[in-house]
Motif scaffolding. Structure first.
Motif, short mmCIF file in Angstrom:
data_model
loop_
_atom_site.label_atom_id
_atom_site.label_comp_id
_atom_site.label_asym_id
_atom_site.label_seq_id
_atom_site.Cartn_x
_atom_site.Cartn_y
_atom_site.Cartn_z
N ASN A 47 -1.39 51.44 -18.11
CA ASN A 47 -2.69 51.11 -17.55
C ASN A 47 -2.48 50.46 -16.02
OD1 ASN A 47 -5.37 50.76 -17.94
ND2 ASN A 47 -5.48 48.46 -18.08
N LEU A 84 -5.32 55.09 -16.29
CA LEU A 84 -5.96 54.36 -16.99
C LEU A 84 -5.49 54.66 -18.61
CD1 LEU A 84 -8.27 52.36 -18.00
CD2 LEU A 84 -9.90 54.41 -17.75
N PHE A 100 -8.66 56.23 -13.86
CA PHE A 100 -9.76 55.05 -13.32
C PHE A 100 -10.83 55.46 -12.80
CE2 PHE A 100 -5.71 52.71 -14.26
CZ PHE A 100 -6.33 51.49 -14.77
N ASP A 104 -14.28 58.27 -18.13
CA ASP A 104 -13.11 57.80 -18.67
C ASP A 104 -13.00 56.29 -18.95
OD1 ASP A 104 -11.98 60.34 -18.88
OD2 ASP A 104 -10.43 59.77 -17.49
N ARG A 105 -13.59 55.57 -17.60
CA ARG A 105 -14.01 54.13 -17.87
C ARG A 105 -14.77 53.74 -18.95
NH1 ARG A 105 -14.34 54.87 -12.38
NH2 ARG A 105 -16.50 54.31 -12.39
N ALA A 152 -14.08 51.39 -22.18
CA ALA A 152 -14.66 50.38 -22.52
C ALA A 152 -15.33 50.24 -23.68
CB ALA A 152 -15.76 50.21 -21.48
N GLU A 205 -17.62 47.33 -19.18
CA GLU A 205 -17.24 48.39 -18.02
C GLU A 205 -16.79 48.01 -16.68
OE1 GLU A 205 -19.40 51.98 -18.86
OE2 GLU A 205 -18.91 53.06 -17.15
N ILE A 227 -13.24 47.24 -15.64
CA ILE A 227 -12.42 48.35 -15.47
C ILE A 227 -12.15 48.71 -13.87
CG2 ILE A 227 -11.39 50.43 -16.16
CD1 ILE A 227 -12.60 49.94 -19.10
N ASP A 250 -12.17 50.89 -10.50
CA ASP A 250 -12.63 52.36 -10.50
C ASP A 250 -11.61 52.79 -9.66
OD1 ASP A 250 -13.44 51.09 -8.21
OD2 ASP A 250 -15.42 51.46 -8.32
#
Ligand code: SF4
Length: 705
Positions: free
Chosen positions: A353, A357, A363, A368-369, A373, A380, A383, A385
């Motif tokens: 991480n 990610l 990321f 993907d986020r 999440a 979310e 996380i 970006d």
């Protein structure tokens, strides 16, 4: 008999990326608890598919280093006079939270960063990354894998669409031509080299390395090219093959993109030109090409000689390109194969991480986020970006006052970072430095404001991923000393104290975390959701990814790309290339030598944090720094063997014993990486794509002391 064991269990070694299986012999506890007395000795596992009953000296001595007197046994906190004093965990955790939160309050959440490692299990790395980024609000964190594998990861991602070393160790035995580039497996990966020695094909072994290393001495052809000229070498080889029509046209047409441009680009790399750039006679280049052409199963293997270069990514891709144009992918004994360094560098590359990610995701991609999440049940918006700053940018951030707090886990930058004299100054600028380590005696731990005592290999559970993508199991076979805790437990305690513990309730222990990792891997190239649990790993002798829940190939040894399909959306691998660049700091004038650095022994590991604790391993290696110098250079400078000399670069001056040898080329010096002095001289240059430090070549001079 004091060390007579009562029973045996198995675990994977925790040093290098070979991932050897070890039988750990246990004594029962005082009241007969099975294995409760802990590990008393170990032997290599004969049935494990990796090492087949072999281990190197580091593996044999893995238990000895746990008993060192300088183990960190209690948290240490600097007092008002700058002296580290023992404190209890409560005080340590309060201080961790209060100091880092105060820095974040004053300078923003991004002003605290972390530096992690390829030495701890994937479960711990993933929990660290999740707690740091989703819980504590950190944006920036990187690992010491930046120093070893970042180049290979970027090269693979760009070329084949995912960080995916394609091989299995059986390829060492099945290949009839092995090309080693900037790699010395005899010393650095001795058990992989044993696999080469088992090869029954009478293989060609070509070694492209400026030094006559132990591996080069066993080659059928040693190619002592000038430092960092391997990119030109492979462009020249590609051109020669293309000009002679030795291209696998079907493979290129069906599975690759960009070949025509590549063919035009390499036209300029005639053997005449490549001979000038590599220092190898054109006849030798032709000889190498013909030897490769004469064989059917050609594999190319690289390590730090390629990765730790100012043009590492494009050099790795020059190797990949050559294997693509000859169709040497996906078949037994082939591949463009990066040999990883640390036991869990690949776990770090996929699940730390840091700059990527969790699970090899991005990321910057909203999908993907959202996926992560959902899988982790974290909001979310927690996380980040964007990618983290890479290691060198974190260092720069400290210099500029943007990063004010640093949390270092299981790595020793004050010894290992390139141009470390500058780093001493950098670390002294921090408002708060935390080091979490097994030993309080590392160069970095000694200057920390807070030291958190951690359990080591053998004192905790978890999994690691080796060079051939095999997930292996580590086991707790000893109790950690004093108040030292598994890193997993420390991360959980920190999350609770920080106030974000509820986000990580599902991460109850390493095996629970492993099931979370399975979920994160599902549907990705590194899918291992089909592995049932730790017991499955134990019984199977480790499992290579991919191992999806549906349709997993049960074979013990598997390679990637057997169907010719790569991970880019169009299924094709890309030819990527660019003009080679000169060395950032060429030898000449006041500094007439090119200084090379690297591994010096099979008995030592990195900064010797662990291996120096074993009396056996110490006996196998000189305890003070030495420099390799060519016989003729020594004679010219009137330097005798064993004489104390000075090695100097623009950044510093160190004393070393002269080791006069023909193993290093004339005009070059070699310093092993294991001594703290070495990186006082190296030059802070980086590959532009991977941001990996170019440890391997800078200008230096040699003086009689
Ligand atoms: Fe451990 Fe690597 Fe040695 Fe195997 S080769 S015993 S994994 S250090």
């Amino acid at each position: 008999v004091v060390n007579q064991p009562d029973r045996t269990t198995t675990a994977v070694c925790g040093y290098c990326s070979t991932g050897c299986g070890l039988n750990i012999h246990l004594q029962d506890g005082p009241n007969g608890e099975p294995g409760g007395g802990g590990a008393v000795n170990l032997t290599p596992t004969t049935e494990y598919p990796v090492n087949l009953g072999m281990a190197c000296p580091k593996g044999w001595e893995a238990l000895a280093v746990l008993d060192a007197p300088d183990r960190a046994v209690a948290p240490l906190l600097k007092d008002g006079h700058g002296k580290q004093k023992p404190v209890n965990w409560d005080q340590a955790l309060d201080t961790f939270r209060d100091r880092f939160q105060a820095i974040q309050k004053e300078h923003g959440a991004e002003s605290v960063a972390f530096l992690s490692t390829g030495q701890i299990p994937t479960e711990e790395m993933a929990l660290l990354g999740a707690v740091a980024k989703f819980g504590m609000g950190l944006v920036h964190g990187d690992g010491n894998t930046r120093q070893c594998m970042a180049t290979a990861a970027v090269a693979y991602k760009q070329s084949v669409g995912f960080d995916a070393p394609p091989y299995t160790y059986a390829d060492f035995e099945e290949s009839d031509c092995l090309i080693f580039v900037g790699a010395n497996p005899c010393l650095a990966h001795p058990i992989m080299w044993e696999r080469v020695m088992r090869n029954k094909q009478k293989p060609e072994i070509l070694v492209l390395d400026p030094r006559a290393t132990e591996t080069a001495m066993n080659a059928t052809l040693h190619l002592p090219a000038k430092p960092k000229s391997d990119q030109s070498f492979f462009y020249g080889l590609a051109n020669y093959f293309i000009q002679n029509g030795w291209v696998d046209r079907d493979f290129v047409a069906n599975h690759t993109a960009g070949f025509e441009e590549y063919a035009r680009f390499v036209e300029a790399f005639t053997f005449e030109r490549v001979s000038k750039e590599t220092g190898l006679p054109a006849e030798t280049l032709r000889d190498a090409a013909l030897r490769i052409r004469a064989r059917e199963r050609v594999s190319a293997w690289w390590t730090m000689g390629v990765n730790q270069s100012h043009q590492g990514t494009r050099t790795a891709q020059a190797i990949i390109n050559f294997q693509l144009l000859t169709g040497s992918f996906g078949k037994p004994g082939t591949g463009a194969n990066s040999i990883t360094g640390q036991c869990n560098a690949m776990g770090s590359r996929l699940f730390s991480n840091t700059t990527g990610l969790l699970g090899g995701r991005d990321f910057k991609k909203a999908a993907d986020r959202a996926a992560v999440a959902g899988m982790l049940n974290v909001p979310e918006e927690r996380i980040p970006d964007r990618d983290s700053l890479a290691y060198p940018e974190i260092i720069e951030g400290i210099l500029k006052g943007k990063i004010r707090g640093l949390w270092v886990i299981a790595t020793n930058p004050a010894h290992s970072w390139i141009n470390r004299n500058q780093l001493d100054d950098v670390l002294s600028r921090l408002d708060f430095l935390v080091v979490q380590d097994m030993y309080h005696s590392t160069e970095t731990a000694k200057i920390a404001d807070l030291v958190l005592p951690a359990a080591g290999w053998g004192e905790k559970d978890g999994t690691v991923i080796n060079s051939e993508r095999r997930i292996g199991l580590l086991k707790k076979v000893r109790k950690a000393p004093g108040q030292a805790l598994a890193d997993f437990s420390i991360f959980k305690l920190i999350a609770d104290r920080w106030g974000c513990g509820e986000l990580f309730e599902e991460w109850t222990d390493p095996e629970a975390a492993f099931h979370i990792l399975k979920r994160l891997s599902a549907g990705m190239p590194c899918d291992f959701s089909g592995i049932r649990d730790y017991r499955h790993l134990d019984e199977a002798g480790g499992v290579q990814w991919p191992y999806p829940a549906e349709g997993a190939d049960p074979a013990v040894e598997r390679r990637l790309f057997a169907d010719g399909r790569f991970y880019h959306a169009d299924g094709r691998a890309k030819f990527l290339f660019e003009e080679p660049r000169p060395l950032p700091e060429a030898a000449g004038g006041k500094y007439p030598f090119t200084l090379l650095t690297g591994r010096g022994s099979a008995s030592q590991w990195h900064t010797q944090t662990r291996t120096s604790k074993s009396a056996v391993l110490r006996k196998l290696y000189p305890d003070s720094v030495y420099v390799e110098v060519h016989v003729r250079d020594a004679r010219r400078l009137q330097i005798a063997p064993e004489q104390t000399v000075r090695v100097e670069s623009q950044r510093g001056s160190i004393r070393a014993k002269a080791f006069v040898t023909n193993g290093v080329p004339e005009g070059c010096l070699f310093l092993p990486m294991h001594y703290p002095e070495t990186n006082q001289l190296t030059d802070g240059q980086f590959d532009p794509y991977s941001r990996q430090p170019a440890y391997k070549a800078c200008a230096a001079r040699l003086l009689a002391d």
